[in-house]
Write a protein that holds these residues in place. Structure first.
Motif, PDB file in Angstrom:
ATOM      1  N   SER A 181     -43.175   0.803 -56.234  1.00  0.00           N
ATOM      2  CA  SER A 181     -43.390   1.441 -57.523  1.00  0.00           C
ATOM      3  C   SER A 181     -44.478   2.486 -57.378  1.00  0.00           C
ATOM      4  O   SER A 181     -45.580   2.188 -56.910  1.00  0.00           O
ATOM      5  CB  SER A 181     -43.797   0.415 -58.584  1.00  0.00           C
ATOM      6  OG  SER A 181     -44.121   1.055 -59.808  1.00  0.00           O
ATOM      7  N   ARG A 214     -39.502  12.393 -61.871  1.00  0.00           N
ATOM      8  CA  ARG A 214     -38.118  12.091 -62.250  1.00  0.00           C
ATOM      9  C   ARG A 214     -37.154  12.395 -61.097  1.00  0.00           C
ATOM     10  O   ARG A 214     -36.209  11.642 -60.839  1.00  0.00           O
ATOM     11  CB  ARG A 214     -37.737  12.905 -63.490  1.00  0.00           C
ATOM     12  CG  ARG A 214     -38.316  12.352 -64.782  1.00  0.00           C
ATOM     13  CD  ARG A 214     -38.017  13.295 -65.934  1.00  0.00           C
ATOM     14  NE  ARG A 214     -38.306  12.670 -67.227  1.00  0.00           N
ATOM     15  CZ  ARG A 214     -38.396  13.313 -68.374  1.00  0.00           C
ATOM     16  NH1 ARG A 214     -38.234  14.635 -68.401  1.00  0.00           N
ATOM     17  NH2 ARG A 214     -38.653  12.681 -69.500  1.00  0.00           N
ATOM     18  N   ALA A 222     -37.474   9.773 -58.553  1.00  0.00           N
ATOM     19  CA  ALA A 222     -36.775   8.569 -59.012  1.00  0.00           C
ATOM     20  C   ALA A 222     -35.292   8.650 -58.699  1.00  0.00           C
ATOM     21  O   ALA A 222     -34.660   7.662 -58.308  1.00  0.00           O
ATOM     22  CB  ALA A 222     -36.998   8.373 -60.511  1.00  0.00           C
ATOM     23  N   GLY A 248     -34.248   6.112 -55.945  1.00  0.00           N
ATOM     24  CA  GLY A 248     -33.783   4.976 -56.731  1.00  0.00           C
ATOM     25  C   GLY A 248     -32.747   4.116 -56.033  1.00  0.00           C
ATOM     26  O   GLY A 248     -32.842   2.876 -56.072  1.00  0.00           O
ATOM     27  N   ARG A 308     -39.168   2.944 -57.387  1.00  0.00           N
ATOM     28  CA  ARG A 308     -39.265   3.446 -58.757  1.00  0.00           C
ATOM     29  C   ARG A 308     -40.424   4.439 -58.886  1.00  0.00           C
ATOM     30  O   ARG A 308     -41.464   4.273 -58.253  1.00  0.00           O
ATOM     31  CB  ARG A 308     -39.478   2.290 -59.732  1.00  0.00           C
ATOM     32  CG  ARG A 308     -38.334   1.281 -59.724  1.00  0.00           C
ATOM     33  CD  ARG A 308     -38.528   0.191 -60.760  1.00  0.00           C
ATOM     34  NE  ARG A 308     -39.675  -0.672 -60.489  1.00  0.00           N
ATOM     35  CZ  ARG A 308     -40.789  -0.726 -61.208  1.00  0.00           C
ATOM     36  NH1 ARG A 308     -40.934   0.069 -62.274  1.00  0.00           N
ATOM     37  NH2 ARG A 308     -41.765  -1.550 -60.888  1.00  0.00           N
ATOM     38  N   PHE A 309     -40.231   5.456 -59.724  1.00  0.00           N
ATOM     39  CA  PHE A 309     -41.248   6.465 -59.992  1.00  0.00           C
ATOM     40  C   PHE A 309     -41.353   6.653 -61.495  1.00  0.00           C
ATOM     41  O   PHE A 309     -40.355   6.929 -62.164  1.00  0.00           O
ATOM     42  CB  PHE A 309     -40.871   7.806 -59.362  1.00  0.00           C
ATOM     43  CG  PHE A 309     -40.864   7.805 -57.867  1.00  0.00           C
ATOM     44  CD1 PHE A 309     -41.935   8.310 -57.148  1.00  0.00           C
ATOM     45  CD2 PHE A 309     -39.773   7.288 -57.175  1.00  0.00           C
ATOM     46  CE1 PHE A 309     -41.918   8.317 -55.760  1.00  0.00           C
ATOM     47  CE2 PHE A 309     -39.754   7.286 -55.791  1.00  0.00           C
ATOM     48  CZ  PHE A 309     -40.822   7.805 -55.076  1.00  0.00           C
ATOM     49  N   ASN A 310     -42.565   6.509 -62.015  1.00  0.00           N
ATOM     50  CA  ASN A 310     -42.791   6.689 -63.447  1.00  0.00           C
ATOM     51  C   ASN A 310     -44.106   7.410 -63.688  1.00  0.00           C
ATOM     52  O   ASN A 310     -45.014   7.402 -62.838  1.00  0.00           O
ATOM     53  CB  ASN A 310     -42.818   5.328 -64.159  1.00  0.00           C
ATOM     54  CG  ASN A 310     -41.468   4.645 -64.151  1.00  0.00           C
ATOM     55  OD1 ASN A 310     -40.549   5.059 -64.848  1.00  0.00           O
ATOM     56  ND2 ASN A 310     -41.337   3.595 -63.353  1.00  0.00           N
ATOM     57  N   SER A 336     -41.222  -4.341 -65.166  1.00  0.00           N
ATOM     58  CA  SER A 336     -40.606  -3.018 -65.336  1.00  0.00           C
ATOM     59  C   SER A 336     -39.602  -2.704 -64.224  1.00  0.00           C
ATOM     60  O   SER A 336     -39.419  -1.547 -63.870  1.00  0.00           O
ATOM     61  CB  SER A 336     -41.692  -1.935 -65.345  1.00  0.00           C
ATOM     62  OG  SER A 336     -42.396  -1.919 -64.111  1.00  0.00           O
ATOM     63  N   THR A 337     -38.923  -3.718 -63.707  1.00  0.00           N
ATOM     64  CA  THR A 337     -38.035  -3.497 -62.567  1.00  0.00           C
ATOM     65  C   THR A 337     -36.848  -2.584 -62.868  1.00  0.00           C
ATOM     66  O   THR A 337     -36.228  -2.055 -61.940  1.00  0.00           O
ATOM     67  CB  THR A 337     -37.498  -4.834 -62.026  1.00  0.00           C
ATOM     68  OG1 THR A 337     -36.941  -5.587 -63.116  1.00  0.00           O
ATOM     69  CG2 THR A 337     -38.598  -5.637 -61.365  1.00  0.00           C
ATOM     70  N   THR A 369     -37.458   3.402 -64.415  1.00  0.00           N
ATOM     71  CA  THR A 369     -37.759   4.455 -63.446  1.00  0.00           C
ATOM     72  C   THR A 369     -37.367   5.805 -64.025  1.00  0.00           C
ATOM     73  O   THR A 369     -36.494   5.892 -64.902  1.00  0.00           O
ATOM     74  CB  THR A 369     -37.044   4.200 -62.102  1.00  0.00           C
ATOM     75  OG1 THR A 369     -37.604   5.065 -61.106  1.00  0.00           O
ATOM     76  CG2 THR A 369     -35.538   4.444 -62.202  1.00  0.00           C
TER      77      THR A 369
END
Length: 262
Positions: A140, A171, A174, A178, A183-185, A237-238, A241
């Motif tokens: 993450s 984004r 992600a 992905g 994950r990227f947030n 938060s799995t 993303t």
């Protein structure tokens, strides 16, 4: 799903880049409290060591913290840090800069400085750490954007552009990683009392105007952003993303609008 331990990070290794103070320091404290082993990376090594001392690690339910000097504008230093830290389960990046000037007054050196810290550093960090996460099928990455990615004001041109660019960068990352479990947030704060906002806080009228512009009518404390970080790093938060988690006290909801008597 083990809901009792949904936010726990026991046995996970997380690096917080920019952890010497402000939001980064509070993120470290929250992650350690949830059981993570945290690398506190910052150009300010003394500040990073102070964060370690404040993290309270080593108890039965907490993780650990260790300090590391890191210049995020030096790709070689980032690669060396990656070799030293070993595999990461999470990467949190809070570094950033802002030069508040009108567009006509901006210098190219100032432009390059803001873009370097707010965007280029992310490219180097993601290129270095994301492939290893992808090899293990999990990870993450949490970056700090801003409400200025969506709402601007005079004097915020390059900062706002860099934060909007960061959102789209994360984004895109992600989308690219992905399928391999990474994950990227982004977290988008409102006005937070940190050293980055000293210029505003020193002006009482400016400070009060910003406080009144949010729905909660106040500034955020740095520790009020730590929960967002812990959430995005954890198993809570799995399936999240490519998202932006706005933590702005309702600023972007109310848009700082005048509330007339009706």
């Amino acid at each position: 799903m083990d809901y009792a331990n949904l936010f726990r990070l026991d046995g996970r290794r997380v690096a917080v880049v920019g952890g010497a103070g402000g939001i980064g320091r509070e993120a470290v404290r929250a992650l350690v409290a949830q059981g993570a082993d945290v690398v506190v990376a910052d150009r300010d090594e003394k500040g990073a060591e102070e964060t370690v001392a404040l993290s309270g690690g080593g108890t039965d339910r907490s993780g650990t913290a260790s300090a590391c000097a890191l210049d995020v504008l030096d790709p070689d230093a980032i690669r060396a840090a990656a070799d030293a830290w070993g595999p990461l389960d999470g990467l949190v990046v809070t570094v950033g800069a802002n030069v508040r000037k009108r567009v006509a007054d901006y210098t190219l050196d100032e432009f390059d400085r803001v873009i370097a810290l707010n965007l280029r550093a992310y490219l180097s960090l993601v290129q270095t750490f994301a492939p290893g996460m992808a090899e293990r099928g999990r990870g993450s990455v949490v970056g700090f954007a801003s409400m200025r990615a969506f709402q601007v004001e005079p004097g915020q041109s390059v900062y706002a552009a860099s934060k909007a660019g960061l959102v789209q960068f994360l984004r895109t990352a992600a989308a690219e990683w992905g399928p391999r479990g990474v994950r990227f947030n982004a977290v988008a704060p409102g006005v937070v009392r940190t050293p980055l906002t000293d210029q505003i806080a020193a002006d009482p009228a400016w400070y009060d105007a910003y406080a009144q512009a949010s729905a909660l009518k106040r500034w955020a404390r740095a520790d009020e952003l730590a929960g967002a970080v812990a959430y995005l790093v954890s198993d809570a938060s799995t399936y999240v993303t490519g998202s932006v988690l706005t933590v702005d006290g309702g600023w972007t909801a109310v848009d700082g609008r005048f509330d007339p008597a009706l």
